[in-house]
Design a protein around this motif. Structure first.
Motif, mmCIF file in Angstrom:
data_model
loop_
_atom_site.group_PDB
_atom_site.id
_atom_site.type_symbol
_atom_site.label_atom_id
_atom_site.label_comp_id
_atom_site.label_asym_id
_atom_site.label_seq_id
_atom_site.Cartn_x
_atom_site.Cartn_y
_atom_site.Cartn_z
ATOM 1 N N GLU A 39 -4.854 5.592 12.309
ATOM 2 C CA GLU A 39 -5.757 4.684 11.603
ATOM 3 C C GLU A 39 -5.859 5.059 10.129
ATOM 4 O O GLU A 39 -5.915 4.183 9.256
ATOM 5 N N ALA A 40 -5.883 6.362 9.844
ATOM 6 C CA ALA A 40 -6.005 6.805 8.450
ATOM 7 C C ALA A 40 -4.782 6.392 7.631
ATOM 8 O O ALA A 40 -4.910 5.963 6.473
ATOM 9 N N GLU A 41 -3.584 6.511 8.209
ATOM 10 C CA GLU A 41 -2.365 6.083 7.509
ATOM 11 C C GLU A 41 -2.419 4.597 7.175
ATOM 12 O O GLU A 41 -2.047 4.173 6.069
ATOM 13 N N LEU A 42 -2.869 3.808 8.147
ATOM 14 C CA LEU A 42 -2.914 2.368 7.954
ATOM 15 C C LEU A 42 -3.953 1.999 6.893
ATOM 16 O O LEU A 42 -3.698 1.169 6.013
ATOM 17 N N LEU A 43 -5.105 2.631 6.949
ATOM 18 C CA LEU A 43 -6.166 2.349 5.992
ATOM 19 C C LEU A 43 -5.731 2.702 4.574
ATOM 20 O O LEU A 43 -6.011 1.976 3.616
ATOM 21 N N ALA A 44 -5.009 3.818 4.429
ATOM 22 C CA ALA A 44 -4.604 4.286 3.102
ATOM 23 C C ALA A 44 -3.681 3.303 2.395
ATOM 24 O O ALA A 44 -3.604 3.305 1.159
ATOM 25 N N THR A 45 -2.983 2.432 3.149
ATOM 26 C CA THR A 45 -2.074 1.479 2.504
ATOM 27 C C THR A 45 -2.807 0.505 1.595
ATOM 28 O O THR A 45 -2.186 -0.143 0.753
ATOM 29 N N ASP A 46 -4.121 0.412 1.727
ATOM 30 C CA ASP A 46 -4.894 -0.507 0.885
ATOM 31 C C ASP A 46 -5.613 0.217 -0.249
ATOM 32 O O ASP A 46 -6.482 -0.366 -0.909
ATOM 33 N N CYS A 47 -5.276 1.494 -0.457
ATOM 34 C CA CYS A 47 -5.870 2.230 -1.578
ATOM 35 C C CYS A 47 -5.523 1.526 -2.895
ATOM 36 O O CYS A 47 -4.403 1.049 -3.087
ATOM 37 N N GLY A 48 -6.491 1.456 -3.788
ATOM 38 C CA GLY A 48 -6.301 0.754 -5.044
ATOM 39 C C GLY A 48 -6.717 -0.693 -4.965
ATOM 40 O O GLY A 48 -6.767 -1.387 -5.984
ATOM 41 N N ASN A 49 -7.026 -1.143 -3.769
ATOM 42 C CA ASN A 49 -7.488 -2.511 -3.593
ATOM 43 C C ASN A 49 -8.908 -2.493 -3.028
ATOM 44 O O ASN A 49 -9.873 -2.367 -3.773
ATOM 45 N N ARG A 50 -9.040 -2.533 -1.690
ATOM 46 C CA ARG A 50 -10.366 -2.529 -1.070
ATOM 47 C C ARG A 50 -10.664 -1.184 -0.409
ATOM 48 O O ARG A 50 -11.662 -1.048 0.316
ATOM 49 N N VAL A 51 -9.814 -0.208 -0.666
ATOM 50 C CA VAL A 51 -10.001 1.141 -0.121
ATOM 51 C C VAL A 51 -9.904 2.145 -1.258
ATOM 52 O O VAL A 51 -9.022 2.043 -2.119
ATOM 53 N N THR A 52 -10.825 3.116 -1.267
ATOM 54 C CA THR A 52 -10.824 4.179 -2.273
ATOM 55 C C THR A 52 -10.782 5.527 -1.569
ATOM 56 O O THR A 52 -11.663 5.834 -0.758
ATOM 57 N N ARG A 164 -14.666 9.762 -6.097
ATOM 58 C CA ARG A 164 -13.342 9.152 -6.105
ATOM 59 C C ARG A 164 -12.279 10.221 -6.358
ATOM 60 O O ARG A 164 -12.378 11.010 -7.295
ATOM 61 N N ALA A 165 -11.256 10.252 -5.520
ATOM 62 C CA ALA A 165 -10.173 11.226 -5.679
ATOM 63 C C ALA A 165 -9.232 10.785 -6.790
ATOM 64 O O ALA A 165 -9.125 9.585 -7.100
ATOM 65 N N ASP A 166 -8.551 11.746 -7.401
ATOM 66 C CA ASP A 166 -7.566 11.408 -8.430
ATOM 67 C C ASP A 166 -6.385 10.655 -7.827
ATOM 68 O O ASP A 166 -5.835 9.744 -8.441
ATOM 69 N N ASP A 167 -5.993 11.039 -6.617
ATOM 70 C CA ASP A 167 -4.850 10.420 -5.944
ATOM 71 C C ASP A 167 -5.300 9.151 -5.213
ATOM 72 O O ASP A 167 -6.045 9.219 -4.245
ATOM 73 N N GLN A 168 -4.840 8.007 -5.687
ATOM 74 C CA GLN A 168 -5.146 6.738 -5.033
ATOM 75 C C GLN A 168 -3.868 6.038 -4.557
ATOM 76 O O GLN A 168 -3.820 4.812 -4.427
ATOM 77 N N SER A 169 -2.845 6.834 -4.272
ATOM 78 C CA SER A 169 -1.604 6.248 -3.773
ATOM 79 C C SER A 169 -1.826 5.679 -2.373
ATOM 80 O O SER A 169 -2.683 6.161 -1.622
#
Length: 333
Positions: A39-52, A164-169
């Protein structure tokens, strides 16, 4: 040739979008299982949009949650979901454990297995829903905190900015083979308050099996407890979090495979299809008898725990014990 992490994340994000197009109401937990990722991998794909992605400063982050006013705390495992609405007030670090108590909130968090966290905005039919979500080393969700309509959205945004983390990849490394501790594995810790030590004793060899009840008897004891409004303690946990309800239950409802408690400030959802039975256990704590009910899955893992209210002067509720021991047992395991 090894794919670039961003390319991997983009491919996964597209697969998730395609899956949602075909199954618009599929939950992210089920989508991750379908796609063969965490679930965490999938959620991270939206970092920079609706996920921080958030920094891993768990005590400070959890402490800041107390400023948000009432929130909904959610802790689950594969077959039970425990939701409590209240306040994160007293934050007490005890080594790799953080104890949180507040109005209607009681948590024991094993942050030693925590790995990542995110602030998430989800679109619902009621509008945007904001949350903080925490995951262990295997990428499974261990705890989530949702804003309620009474929470302070401005303070929430400020909290997200601060942590907020520096890495938002959009890429999160695949999960490790994290060690899955059993519920109650920290029961021997002398740092825990007495009520947590007493509650977790039901998961140790000190607890003697008195018999097993089937699902119909489990429904019956829940019905009796709701009818009597008898105060009980209901615990749901996973390797990274344990969440407690302390009080009566009242509104029960069956929805498909789910047995639900739908009370103001407390919701419980139990997947009865996964229940193999419930063990009645007995033990002694400081020369007083204790009786508990451990709901088990097909692998004999505990899904949820129910115990009676305990008074330091009088011990556990005699009515609770009598109700439990009067249930028809199907024999020892």
């Amino acid at each position: 040739m090894t794919k670039h992490p961003v390319s991997i994340a983009d491919t996964l994000k597209q697969a998730w979008q395609d899956l949602r197009a075909d199954h618009p109401h599929m939950r992210i937990r089920d989508a991750a299982a379908t796609l063969g990722v965490s679930e965490a991998e999938l959620l991270a794909t939206d970092c920079g949009n609706r996920v921080t992605r958030l920094r891993e400063h768990w005590p400070a982050l959890l402490g800041a949650v107390g400023t948000l006013a009432p929130v909904m705390a959610l802790t689950r495992n594969a077959f039970a979901v425990h939701e409590k609405t209240g306040f994160y007030e007293d934050i007490c670090p005890c080594g790799d454990v953080i104890l949180i108590t507040g109005h209607h909130i009681e948590l024991c968090l094993s942050i030693g297995v925590w790995h990542s966290s995110f602030a998430v905005i989800e679109e619902t039919h009621l509008g945007p829903r904001h949350s903080l979500q925490f995951f262990d080393t295997t990428g499974e969700a261990v705890h989530k905190i949702y804003l309620t309509e009474h929470a302070d959205a401005g303070l929430y945004r400020r909290l997200v900015d601060i942590f907020r983390a520096d890495d938002q990849s959009p890429y999160l490394a695949p999960p490790t083979d994290g060690t899955k501790q059993a519920l109650g594995a920290i029961a021997s810790s002398q740092d825990l308050p007495e009520h947590w030590q007493r509650l977790l004793l039901a998961h140790t060899p000190e607890a003697v099996l008195a018999g097993r009840i089937a699902t119909p008897a489990l429904r019956e004891i829940m019905r009796q407890l709701a009818e009597l409004l008898l105060p009980i303690q209901v615990l749901v946990g996973n390797p990274g979090a344990m969440q407690l309800h302390d009080g009566p239950i009242q509104n029960l409802k069956i929805t498909g495979p789910w047995f639900n408690v739908l009370d103001q400030g407390f919701n419980l959802h139990l997947n009865e299809m996964a229940v193999a039975g419930a063990d009645i256990v007995q033990l002694t704590y400081k020369q007083r008898d204790l009786t508990g009910l451990l709901v088990r899955d097909q692998n004999q893992q505990t899904i949820l725990t129910i115990v009676g209210q305990f008074d330091e002067a009088d011990g556990e509720s005699a009515l609770w014990r009598d109700l439990l021991l009067a249930l028809p047992v199907i024999g020892p395991v």
